[in-house]
Design a protein around this motif. Structure first.
Motif, PDB file in Angstrom:
ATOM      1  N   GLU A 152      -5.690  -1.551   2.127  1.00 12.71           N
ATOM      2  CA  GLU A 152      -5.368  -0.150   1.840  1.00 12.71           C
ATOM      3  C   GLU A 152      -5.269   0.691   3.107  1.00 12.71           C
ATOM      4  N   LEU A 154      -5.315  -1.546  -6.537  1.00 15.10           N
ATOM      5  CA  LEU A 154      -5.209  -0.287  -7.284  1.00 15.10           C
ATOM      6  C   LEU A 154      -4.313  -0.414  -8.505  1.00 15.10           C
ATOM      7  N   GLY A 198      -0.285   1.351  -3.780  1.00 12.91           N
ATOM      8  CA  GLY A 198      -1.297   0.471  -3.206  1.00 12.91           C
ATOM      9  C   GLY A 198      -0.691  -0.506  -2.212  1.00 12.91           C
TER      10      GLY A 198
END
Length: 165
Positions: free
Chosen positions: A5, A41, A46
């Motif tokens: 991320e 996510l 994401g």
């Protein structure tokens, strides 16, 4: 644990390969290439890492990314029967080639698994047991091999080593 991320979490591109893994989101991908969302996510925003076959890569060319070095000097890491790497992968396309995972020490490179061909248009979980080489430090290497189709791609997300290491 790395969910990509924010960055590559210490994973490094190999210098002796043909091209690189790229950090990306599904929202920046061209239609028809790669997963619709990341695994973490489960949203188009994401992040995950990805390679795709394109005009810039010839079929058979390799992209390799390596984990940080894991130390066998850690007393819990010496008992490797229970040490795992768990990851999620997405391999989709008519001409997809291969994803090969290695365990590497200074002297050895052992194939843990070789996934070849279209694995479906969804994220799949894989857990691999890491074998012991005495007291040698080691890395895990993910090698993606380019296929023939321009929309074929391999994605990785949520790479996790079990707590022992």
């Amino acid at each position: 644990h790395c969910n990509f991320e924010f960055d590559l979490c210490g994973w490094k591109q190999d210098e002796n390969d043909d091209f690189d893994w790229h950090l990306r989101t599904s929202s920046t991908a061209k239609l028809g290439t790669g997963p619709a969302t990341d695994h973490t996510l489960q949203e188009p925003s994401g992040h995950y890492i990805f390679i795709k076959s394109s005009f810039f890569q010839l079929p058979g060319q390799k992209a390799r990314i390596s984990s940080p070095v894991l130390s066998r000097r850690n007393k819990n890491c010496k008992v490797c029967e229970g040490v795992l790497i768990i990851f999620y992968y997405h391999m989709y396309g008519a001409h997809i080639e291969s994803l090969i995972i290695y365990q590497r020490t200074l002297e050895h490179e052992k194939i843990l698994i070789n996934l070849t061909g279209n694995q479906g248009n969804f994220w799949q979980r894989k857990a691999l047991t890491l074998s012991g080489y005495g007291h040698e430090d080691f890395q895990v290497v993910f090698e993606g091999i380019a296929g023939k189709g321009p929309k074929d791609g391999i994605a990785l997300d949520d790479l996790t080593f079990s707590r022992e290491c």
